[in-house]
Design a protein around this motif. Structure first.
Motif, PDB file in Angstrom:
ATOM      1  N   LEU A  41       2.407  -5.340  -3.357  1.00 48.97           N
ATOM      2  CA  LEU A  41       3.067  -4.054  -3.606  1.00 48.97           C
ATOM      3  C   LEU A  41       3.675  -3.453  -2.338  1.00 48.97           C
ATOM      4  CD1 LEU A  41       0.678  -2.323  -6.162  1.00 48.97           C
ATOM      5  CD2 LEU A  41       2.719  -3.690  -6.580  1.00 48.97           C
ATOM      6  N   SER A  42       3.791  -4.261  -1.294  1.00 48.32           N
ATOM      7  CA  SER A  42       4.478  -3.812  -0.084  1.00 48.32           C
ATOM      8  C   SER A  42       5.975  -3.969  -0.263  1.00 48.32           C
ATOM      9  CB  SER A  42       3.994  -4.626   1.113  1.00 48.32           C
ATOM     10  OG  SER A  42       4.413  -5.970   0.967  1.00 48.32           O
ATOM     11  N   LYS A  43       6.722  -3.624   0.756  1.00 46.22           N
ATOM     12  CA  LYS A  43       8.180  -3.643   0.644  1.00 46.22           C
ATOM     13  C   LYS A  43       8.718  -5.031   0.335  1.00 46.22           C
ATOM     14  CE  LYS A  43      12.364  -2.727   3.247  1.00 46.22           C
ATOM     15  NZ  LYS A  43      12.948  -2.348   4.523  1.00 46.22           N
ATOM     16  N   ARG A  44       8.105  -6.050   0.929  1.00 49.28           N
ATOM     17  CA  ARG A  44       8.627  -7.406   0.753  1.00 49.28           C
ATOM     18  C   ARG A  44       8.099  -8.077  -0.517  1.00 49.28           C
ATOM     19  NH1 ARG A  44      11.413  -9.349   5.010  1.00 49.28           N
ATOM     20  NH2 ARG A  44      11.309  -8.138   6.923  1.00 49.28           N
ATOM     21  N   ALA A  45       7.174  -7.450  -1.219  1.00 54.20           N
ATOM     22  CA  ALA A  45       6.604  -7.997  -2.476  1.00 54.20           C
ATOM     23  C   ALA A  45       6.152  -9.428  -2.288  1.00 54.20           C
ATOM     24  CB  ALA A  45       7.620  -7.890  -3.613  1.00 54.20           C
ATOM     25  N   GLU A  46       5.335  -9.668  -1.258  1.00 54.76           N
ATOM     26  CA  GLU A  46       4.845 -11.028  -0.982  1.00 54.76           C
ATOM     27  C   GLU A  46       3.591 -11.284  -1.793  1.00 54.76           C
ATOM     28  OE1 GLU A  46       6.377 -11.441   3.639  1.00 54.76           O
ATOM     29  OE2 GLU A  46       4.276 -10.978   3.225  1.00 54.76           O
ATOM     30  N   PHE A  47       3.592 -12.387  -2.504  1.00 55.68           N
ATOM     31  CA  PHE A  47       2.375 -12.803  -3.229  1.00 55.68           C
ATOM     32  C   PHE A  47       2.110 -14.252  -2.873  1.00 55.68           C
ATOM     33  CE2 PHE A  47       0.324 -14.560  -7.111  1.00 55.68           C
ATOM     34  CZ  PHE A  47      -0.903 -13.947  -6.917  1.00 55.68           C
ATOM     35  N   GLU A  48       1.257 -14.432  -1.889  1.00 62.30           N
ATOM     36  CA  GLU A  48       0.952 -15.783  -1.432  1.00 62.30           C
ATOM     37  C   GLU A  48      -0.547 -16.013  -1.556  1.00 62.30           C
ATOM     38  OE1 GLU A  48       2.328 -16.225   2.521  1.00 62.30           O
ATOM     39  OE2 GLU A  48       4.451 -16.001   2.015  1.00 62.30           O
ATOM     40  N   VAL A  49      -0.905 -17.118  -2.195  1.00 60.83           N
ATOM     41  CA  VAL A  49      -2.311 -17.500  -2.270  1.00 60.83           C
ATOM     42  C   VAL A  49      -2.565 -18.456  -1.109  1.00 60.83           C
ATOM     43  CG1 VAL A  49      -4.093 -18.579  -3.669  1.00 60.83           C
ATOM     44  CG2 VAL A  49      -2.286 -17.254  -4.760  1.00 60.83           C
ATOM     45  N   ALA A  55      11.601  -4.276  -6.180  1.00 58.10           N
ATOM     46  CA  ALA A  55      11.073  -3.519  -7.325  1.00 58.10           C
ATOM     47  C   ALA A  55      10.701  -4.435  -8.487  1.00 58.10           C
ATOM     48  CB  ALA A  55      12.097  -2.483  -7.780  1.00 58.10           C
ATOM     49  N   VAL A  56      11.547  -5.431  -8.781  1.00 60.16           N
ATOM     50  CA  VAL A  56      11.259  -6.348  -9.897  1.00 60.16           C
ATOM     51  C   VAL A  56       9.990  -7.147  -9.609  1.00 60.16           C
ATOM     52  CG1 VAL A  56      12.120  -8.311 -11.227  1.00 60.16           C
ATOM     53  CG2 VAL A  56      13.679  -6.473 -10.590  1.00 60.16           C
ATOM     54  N   GLY A  57       9.828  -7.551  -8.347  1.00 55.56           N
ATOM     55  CA  GLY A  57       8.607  -8.265  -7.959  1.00 55.56           C
ATOM     56  C   GLY A  57       7.375  -7.401  -8.128  1.00 55.56           C
ATOM     57  N   HIS A  58       7.489  -6.118  -7.737  1.00 51.84           N
ATOM     58  CA  HIS A  58       6.373  -5.184  -7.930  1.00 51.84           C
ATOM     59  C   HIS A  58       6.032  -5.056  -9.414  1.00 51.84           C
ATOM     60  CE1 HIS A  58       7.653  -3.003  -3.970  1.00 51.84           C
ATOM     61  NE2 HIS A  58       6.938  -4.086  -3.740  1.00 51.84           N
ATOM     62  N   GLY A  59       7.073  -4.908 -10.235  1.00 54.97           N
ATOM     63  CA  GLY A  59       6.869  -4.769 -11.675  1.00 54.97           C
ATOM     64  C   GLY A  59       6.188  -5.978 -12.273  1.00 54.97           C
ATOM     65  N   CYS A  60       6.639  -7.161 -11.876  1.00 56.86           N
ATOM     66  CA  CYS A  60       6.062  -8.415 -12.388  1.00 56.86           C
ATOM     67  C   CYS A  60       4.584  -8.513 -12.024  1.00 56.86           C
ATOM     68  CB  CYS A  60       6.834  -9.604 -11.816  1.00 56.86           C
ATOM     69  SG  CYS A  60       6.203 -11.205 -12.340  1.00 56.86           S
ATOM     70  N   PHE A  61       4.260  -8.207 -10.752  1.00 56.70           N
ATOM     71  CA  PHE A  61       2.872  -8.298 -10.299  1.00 56.70           C
ATOM     72  C   PHE A  61       1.986  -7.304 -11.045  1.00 56.70           C
ATOM     73  CE2 PHE A  61      -0.661  -7.025  -7.608  1.00 56.70           C
ATOM     74  CZ  PHE A  61      -1.227  -8.254  -7.301  1.00 56.70           C
ATOM     75  N   ASN A  66       0.237   4.368  -1.390  1.00 55.87           N
ATOM     76  CA  ASN A  66      -1.204   4.253  -1.132  1.00 55.87           C
ATOM     77  C   ASN A  66      -1.583   2.817  -0.817  1.00 55.87           C
ATOM     78  OD1 ASN A  66      -1.134   6.881  -1.930  1.00 55.87           O
ATOM     79  ND2 ASN A  66      -2.024   6.537  -3.944  1.00 55.87           N
ATOM     80  N   PHE A  67      -1.067   1.888  -1.626  1.00 52.83           N
ATOM     81  CA  PHE A  67      -1.371   0.481  -1.393  1.00 52.83           C
ATOM     82  C   PHE A  67      -0.836   0.025  -0.032  1.00 52.83           C
ATOM     83  CE2 PHE A  67      -1.696  -0.030  -6.131  1.00 52.83           C
ATOM     84  CZ  PHE A  67      -3.048  -0.339  -6.095  1.00 52.83           C
ATOM     85  N   ASP A  68       0.379   0.497   0.305  1.00 60.19           N
ATOM     86  CA  ASP A  68       0.958   0.085   1.579  1.00 60.19           C
ATOM     87  C   ASP A  68       0.113   0.553   2.746  1.00 60.19           C
ATOM     88  OD1 ASP A  68       3.060  -1.482   0.936  1.00 60.19           O
ATOM     89  OD2 ASP A  68       4.493   0.149   0.741  1.00 60.19           O
ATOM     90  N   SER A  69      -0.453   1.763   2.596  1.00 63.75           N
ATOM     91  CA  SER A  69      -1.225   2.291   3.694  1.00 63.75           C
ATOM     92  C   SER A  69      -2.506   1.514   3.918  1.00 63.75           C
ATOM     93  CB  SER A  69      -1.547   3.759   3.440  1.00 63.75           C
ATOM     94  OG  SER A  69      -2.337   3.872   2.298  1.00 63.75           O
ATOM     95  N   ILE A  70      -2.984   0.832   2.867  1.00 61.38           N
ATOM     96  CA  ILE A  70      -4.181   0.007   3.060  1.00 61.38           C
ATOM     97  C   ILE A  70      -3.802  -1.411   3.460  1.00 61.38           C
ATOM     98  CG2 ILE A  70      -6.493   0.110   2.078  1.00 61.38           C
ATOM     99  CD1 ILE A  70      -5.298   0.592  -0.608  1.00 61.38           C
ATOM    100  N   GLY A  71      -2.511  -1.724   3.324  1.00 63.24           N
ATOM    101  CA  GLY A  71      -2.054  -3.095   3.595  1.00 63.24           C
ATOM    102  C   GLY A  71      -2.012  -3.392   5.070  1.00 63.24           C
TER     103      GLY A  71
END
Length: 935
Positions: free
Chosen positions: A405-413, A865-871, A562-567
């Motif tokens: 949910l950060s600006k770059r919408a990175e989802f890496e396992v 935004a689309v990446g955030h929505g998908c996640f 809020n999420f970004d601030s914990i990121g």
């Protein structure tokens, strides 16, 4: 000192047996007012003839294939049979049909081809008809009846089975109160009369014939089945034979028996062994005309079979009350036999025999009850492996929230480092060792152990990799926490009311899944949540329009901030709304400037308009269990007296759908949409749901195949046009307006498909869906400048609410399978499954696609935004499913596990599959966002 012959099977009691199974035959169709009116011959036989009548109780799931298995094996099928019902495999359990074939009985079958799939090569002659083509009321029964005259004249058969489907199809299409039900019952009554008269004319002095009339399940008040309501589980069971005494007066209320009792009773009647896994009891009145010694022998055979089954399934079987009662009855039986062989034929012997018979019946009842509770043998090892994988994936999703949910919408396992770590290989070895130990020591069949070793090792490697990934992600988060934040201002945050509601609502809903009543009435949870959401949005709009003009410094940032601030501290704190500045002052100023004049008041009124719409929709379809029987507006509209009102409502709804959808379509799509909606009305008029104003008198009702296919052409045309624009925007030019138009046209094509598949009284659901989406877009989401995460969760909540507004519930009975056959003239499996699934989940699906359209069309948002929505969408679906799997595993011995928890698990499974498809579509639309993100 005499050798007993109890191990030998008794001789048959009947020469020929005819089983007439009328699909979806409710008990009140025979024993109620409809029976007296439309089935006069059957009613006469029940009241004054040589017959015994009962109400057979079916266990859920009340769908055809599991019920046939219960009738023929006497066992309680597993819930997975609901899924297998679509394509039944051969039945391998011991059953009445196999026993009859082994004993040399010649069996003939006509009707539902599920029997042919369950019992291949068992019938000397058969003719199967497709059970899933529900718009066929007549041919499906005529194909059975056309063989009757020829077969009844022949002598080369012992068992004749007829399965009539027409009544079930009428129920699915038009409900139990349809004017088509009466003529169909009259047709069945004439068929039963023909069979009964023929059997009586061919009887010999030696052995009588038997006619059995039954239903596999009933139907609910909406005409469907699968659940556990009284109308669905209560079916009539009639035994008609000259062997029974004639009644002098009509019987009292029919006695209740279990559907599984038929297998044991027919086995005794045909002189066959009782099926090995049967939990049914012998229905004693059927053999009541025999001598006391024979009756005792029959119940002893049944008790012996049940006690053997108990021994196989229960280690401490000797302490079971049913087993103890059986042994006491068996001892009394032995004493009675001694007296009988001594030649004592006094009244005392008869009374003693009745006492022993009563002891046996009590033992049978207790044994059957005990076995029914223990019949579910859970494969715990396989269940635990699946649960571990699900929970690991959920934990990984939750740990990925800050970065996703950060600006770059990175989802890496982070799997690559763990795959080369020592911990990974040690875990693999340990899990493989556990697998070997469990599989070599398992006494019962295990699904996971039956897999190939290569597959098993692959699963162990997946579990190990996910666990190492979790540990790696936790280590990285702890490491980031130790580093000082680069932007200490951003880390001090407070939650807005919307964020608190989202968190509380999600947790509350997940916790409610542990209670059967909350699952039965889950629609109330979602109605409450969206109503509360509307009130919170109203408060936010008031604050934006009035309070924040003074620049309230306490206005809270969004959930994603809020999420970004914990990121990670290295992440940029700007989210998917890059306004001129990130300050609360700018947000407040821009919001208040946006809403001017009349728009401000419309915006303030929007939450209240949505609340009114939701209240109207609640009145349209009563759902759940507690209040499902209450009359609703939908029932009033679908009654035959109000066809003109329904026609007017359908026409107005289709017009409104056009005006709400066409605004962003191309000219060609607008024309296609208009013609398609006209085709929808023509289809409903063709099948008799609605009428045209110039129509007078009765019009011939057809299947509407031509009209429905006419609409399908326009659906495919609109979707194809949208897909072409999407491909153009993805491949040729990265034009956001072309992509936005393409997505909206795909969405409008799906709306047209939903309009075709929805029943006419449900079209207002589609209208309100589009209206609420339009109003929230223009007057709530844009003015409040909510972030993608909040908007996604709102879409998810409204999607869930609209699932129930359609009239759905967590019971299988509310699935409208007639939607799967719109425009089909024969049963085609893949289209039928797709159309049924789409019609059932249209609410959540349309809200999910609208979310993608909205996030893609907002030029003020960055491409993450689309990446955030998908996640967020995937996370919102994953949390309740993962927790529910754990809850269901823990509650597997709950009283309502089959009637409440299992159907809900099935719904959740299909919903996850649909969500996965939606998320893949999101990802495909978002594949080029990475290079568009600006620093």
């Amino acid at each position: 000192g005499m050798v007993s012959n109890w191990t030998k099977i008794p001789p048959p009691l009947f020469k020929k047996v005819v089983i007439v199974l009328i699909d979806a035959l409710r008990d009140d169709f025979v024993f109620g007012p409809k029976g007296k009116q439309f089935m006069p011959y059957t009613t006469q036989v029940v009241e004054k003839g040589t017959s015994y009548s009962f109400i057979a109780e079916a266990k859920p799931p009340t769908v055809t294939m599991p019920r046939i298995k219960a009738l023929m094996t006497g066992s309680i099928p597993g819930f997975i049979d609901v899924v297998v019902n679509l394509n039944s495999p051969a039945l391998l359990d011991d059953n009445l049909i196999w026993q009859a074939k082994t004993a040399g009985k010649r069996i003939i079958f006509y009707g539902d081809d599920t029997w042919v799939k369950l019992f291949p090569k068992h019938f000397v002659e058969y003719d199967g008809t497709t059970s899933f083509f529900v718009s066929d009321f007549t041919e499906v029964d005529d194909n059975v009846t056309r063989h009757l005259d020829r077969v009844l004249k022949r002598e080369d058969w012992d068992l004749l089975i007829l399965h009539y489907l027409g009544l079930d199809h009428i129920g699915h299409m038009t409900g139990p109160n349809s004017p088509l039900v009466g003529p169909k019952l009259r047709e069945m009554d004439n068929i039963l009369k023909k069979i009964h008269v023929s059997l009586l004319s061919k009887e010999e002095a030696s052995l009588p014939n038997l006619l059995v009339v039954c239903g596999d399940h009933g139907m609910s008040e909406t005409g469907s089945h699968g659940g556990s309501s009284e109308g669905e589980v209560h079916t009539p069971l009639l035994f008609i034979s000259s062997a029974f005494g004639k009644r002098s007066a009509p019987p009292a209320q029919p006695e209740h028996v279990q559907q599984t009792d038929l297998a044991s009773t027919l086995a005794i009647g045909l002189g066959l062994p009782i099926s090995r896994n049967s939990v049914g009891n012998l229905i004693l009145p059927v053999v009541g005309g025999k001598t006391m010694r024979e009756q005792l022998r029959f119940v002893h055979l049944n008790g012996f079979q049940l006690s053997r089954l108990l021994q196989e399934n229960t280690p401490a079987y000797e302490k079971d009350p049913g087993y103890e009662h059986f042994k006491i009855a068996e001892k009394s039986h032995g004493n009675w036999i001694k007296l009988y062989l001594e030649g004592n034929n006094s009244e005392i012997l008869l009374n003693l025999g009745k006492k022993v018979l009563k002891q046996y019946l009590e033992a049978l009842k207790t044994l059957s009850s005990s076995l029914s509770k223990q019949v579910a043998q859970y494969d715990m090892y396989s269940m635990m492996v699946g649960t571990v994988i699900i929970m690991e994936v959920l934990v990984l999703l939750l740990l990925s929230v800050p970065k996703a949910l950060s600006k770059r919408a990175e989802f890496e396992v982070p799997l690559s480092p763990p795959l080369f770590s020592l911990l990974f290989y040690l875990m693999c070895l340990m899990l493989c060792a556990v697998h070997v130990i469990v599989c070599t020591s398992a006494e019962s069949l295990c699904y996971f152990c039956s897999m190939s070793w290569l597959t098993a090792v692959g699963v162990m490697m997946l579990i190990s990799a996910l666990m190492c990934g979790i540990l790696s992600a936790v280590a990285k988060i702890l490491e980031n926490y130790r580093l000082p934040p680069k932007n200490p201002v951003a880390s001090s945050y407070s939650w807005s009311e919307i964020d608190v509601l989202i968190l509380a609502g999600t947790i509350g809903h997940v916790l409610s899944l542990g209670a059967s009543s909350f699952i039965e009435e889950e629609h109330q949870t979602w109605y409450f949540l969206i109503n509360t959401l509307c009130l919170v949005l109203c408060q936010e709009l008031c604050r934006n329009n009035f309070l924040l003009k003074e620049c309230d410094p306490q206005h809270s940032p969004s959930v994603k901030q809020n999420f970004d601030s914990i990121g990670e501290s290295s992440e940029c704190k700007n989210i998917d709304i890059p306004a001129a500045s990130n300050s609360k002052l700018d947000k407040a100023t821009s919001s208040s400037e946006f809403i001017k004049g009349s728009d401000k008041w419309i915006s303030l009124a929007t939450p209240w308009i949505i609340l009114i719409c939701c209240r109207l929709l609640r009145s349209l379809n009563q759902t759940g269990v507690q209040w499902a029987h209450r009359p609703d507006f939908g029932h009033w509209l679908t009654s035959s007296e109000h066809k003109s009102e329904l026609s007017f409502l359908a026409a107005v709804s289709l017009l409104m759908i056009f005006f709400l959808v066409q605004r962003r379509c191309s000219l060609v799509s607008k024309i296609a949409m208009a013609l398609g909606l006209l085709g929808v009305y023509s289809y409903r008029a063709a099948i008799g749901n609605v009428t045209f104003p110039w129509q007078h008198g009765g019009k011939d009702i057809s299947k509407g195949i031509t009209e429905a296919r006419f609409v399908y052409v326009f659906v495919l045309g609109i979707v194809f046009t949208g897909t072409k624009d999407l491909l153009k925007s993805q491949v040729i030019s990265a034009d956001s307006s072309t992509k936005s138009t393409g997505l909206w046209e795909v969405y409008s094509g799906l709306v047209l498909l939903a309009a075709l598949l929805f029943r006419p009284h449900n079209l207002p659901v589609l209208v309100f869906c589009l209206l609420i989406q339009t109003m929230m877009t223009k007057y709530i989401w844009i003015p409040l400048k909510l972030d993608a995460a909040q908007i996604t969760i709102m879409h998810y909540w409204f999607g869930q609410a609209f699932f129930y507004f359609q009239g759905n519930s967590n019971g299988i009975a509310t699935v409208d399978i007639s939607a799967g056959f719109v425009g089909l003239d024969s049963y085609v499996e893949i289209p039928a499954i797709f159309l049924t699934a789409f019609a059932t989940y249209a609410g959540p699906f349309l809200w999910a696609i609208h979310l993608l359209c909205y996030l893609s069309s907002e030029v003020s948002r960055n491409s993450a935004a689309v990446g955030h929505g998908c996640f967020c969408y995937a996370l919102m679906r994953s949390i309740p499913v993962a927790i529910y799997v754990v809850l269901v595993t823990g509650l597997r011995y709950h009283l309502f596990i089959w009637s409440v928890f299992s159907p809900k698990l099935l719904y959740e499974g299909v919903h996850v599959f649909i969500t996965a498809a939606v998320c893949l579509f999101f990802t495909a639309m978002d594949q080029n966002h990475s290079y568009k993100v600006q620093d």
